[in-house]
Motif scaffolding. Structure first.
Motif, short mmCIF file in Angstrom:
data_model
loop_
_atom_site.label_atom_id
_atom_site.label_comp_id
_atom_site.label_asym_id
_atom_site.label_seq_id
_atom_site.Cartn_x
_atom_site.Cartn_y
_atom_site.Cartn_z
N PHE A 2 -13.14 19.45 61.25
CA PHE A 2 -12.87 18.18 61.93
C PHE A 2 -12.43 18.42 63.37
O PHE A 2 -12.95 17.83 64.31
CB PHE A 2 -11.80 17.40 61.16
N TYR A 3 -11.47 19.33 63.58
CA TYR A 3 -10.96 19.58 64.93
C TYR A 3 -11.96 20.30 65.82
O TYR A 3 -11.87 20.20 67.04
CB TYR A 3 -9.60 20.28 64.89
N GLU A 4 -12.93 21.00 65.25
CA GLU A 4 -14.02 21.54 66.07
C GLU A 4 -14.76 20.39 66.74
O GLU A 4 -15.14 20.48 67.91
CB GLU A 4 -14.97 22.38 65.22
N GLY A 5 -14.98 19.31 66.00
CA GLY A 5 -15.62 18.13 66.58
C GLY A 5 -14.75 17.42 67.59
O GLY A 5 -15.21 17.03 68.67
N VAL A 6 -13.47 17.28 67.28
CA VAL A 6 -12.53 16.61 68.18
C VAL A 6 -12.44 17.36 69.51
O VAL A 6 -12.38 16.74 70.58
CB VAL A 6 -11.14 16.49 67.54
N ALA A 7 -12.45 18.67 69.45
CA ALA A 7 -12.28 19.48 70.67
C ALA A 7 -13.34 19.17 71.72
O ALA A 7 -13.07 19.27 72.92
CB ALA A 7 -12.32 20.97 70.32
N ALA A 8 -14.51 18.77 71.28
CA ALA A 8 -15.61 18.50 72.22
C ALA A 8 -15.85 17.00 72.42
O ALA A 8 -16.81 16.62 73.10
CB ALA A 8 -16.89 19.15 71.71
N ASP A 9 -14.99 16.17 71.87
CA ASP A 9 -15.20 14.73 71.93
C ASP A 9 -14.46 14.12 73.13
O ASP A 9 -13.24 14.17 73.18
CB ASP A 9 -14.70 14.07 70.63
N PRO A 10 -15.20 13.53 74.08
CA PRO A 10 -14.55 13.00 75.29
C PRO A 10 -13.63 11.81 75.03
O PRO A 10 -12.71 11.56 75.82
CB PRO A 10 -15.72 12.59 76.18
N LEU A 11 -13.82 11.11 73.94
CA LEU A 11 -12.95 9.98 73.62
C LEU A 11 -11.68 10.43 72.89
O LEU A 11 -10.58 9.98 73.22
CB LEU A 11 -13.72 8.97 72.75
N LEU A 12 -11.83 11.32 71.93
CA LEU A 12 -10.68 11.72 71.11
C LEU A 12 -9.84 12.83 71.71
O LEU A 12 -8.62 12.84 71.55
CB LEU A 12 -11.16 12.16 69.72
N ARG A 13 -10.46 13.78 72.39
CA ARG A 13 -9.71 14.94 72.89
C ARG A 13 -8.51 14.56 73.75
O ARG A 13 -7.44 15.15 73.60
CB ARG A 13 -10.66 15.90 73.64
N PRO A 14 -8.61 13.53 74.63
CA PRO A 14 -7.44 13.17 75.43
C PRO A 14 -6.26 12.63 74.62
O PRO A 14 -5.14 12.58 75.13
CB PRO A 14 -7.98 12.09 76.37
N MET A 15 -6.48 12.26 73.38
CA MET A 15 -5.38 11.78 72.54
C MET A 15 -4.48 12.91 72.05
O MET A 15 -3.44 12.66 71.45
CB MET A 15 -5.92 11.00 71.35
N TYR A 16 -4.89 14.11 72.29
CA TYR A 16 -4.13 15.29 71.86
C TYR A 16 -3.60 15.99 73.10
O TYR A 16 -4.31 16.77 73.71
CB TYR A 16 -5.02 16.23 71.03
#
Length: 133
Positions: free
Chosen positions: A31-45
């Motif tokens: 899941f976090y492999e996907g989040v790491a490259a996601d321009p919408l979700l990554r800034p939430m971390y």
């Protein structure tokens, strides 16, 4: 007639049935492999390293599904809505989160009934985190 002695019947949790800790670690890592490259979700971390967030979600899911209570021991009550309140979680974020989680769940190759049970919870959890239009 044979009787089951009191205390001998053990109930196996969902956590146990799907393979325990290794399964949940694989799920959340994917899941976090996907989040790491996601321009919408990554800034939430805000943490540069997603490792701490990955560990928190892993421990939460393991506990939720009947594994060790490490999450509550370390962090107290989950309070998921409160913990997500600082972030704008709208329909787009919800959809992106589920996209990465769908990929992660599929990668586990669980029995169909286990996959459905897990997926239904994740859809419910994602919906309950929406806090913005």
């Amino acid at each position: 007639m044979d009787q089951i002695k009191r205390g001998t019947l053990q109930t196996e949790t969902f956590y146990d049935r799907v393979g325990g800790e290794p399964t949940f670690r694989r799920l959340v890592h994917r899941f976090y492999e996907g989040v790491a490259a996601d321009p919408l979700l990554r800034p939430m971390y805000p943490e540069e390293d997603l490792g701490p967030a990955e560990e928190r979600l892993t421990l939460f899911l393991m506990q939720y599904w009947g594994g060790p209570r490490t999450y509550s021991d370390e962090r107290g009550h989950p309070r998921l809505r409160m913990r997500h309140a600082p972030f704008k979680v709208d329909r787009a974020a919800h959809d992106a989160w589920l996209t990465h989680m769908r990929d992660a769940v599929a990668s586990l190759e669980l029995d169909p009934e286990h996959e459905e049970e897990l997926w239904n919870y994740l859809v419910y959890a994602a919906q309950s985190m929406i806090n913005s239009d």
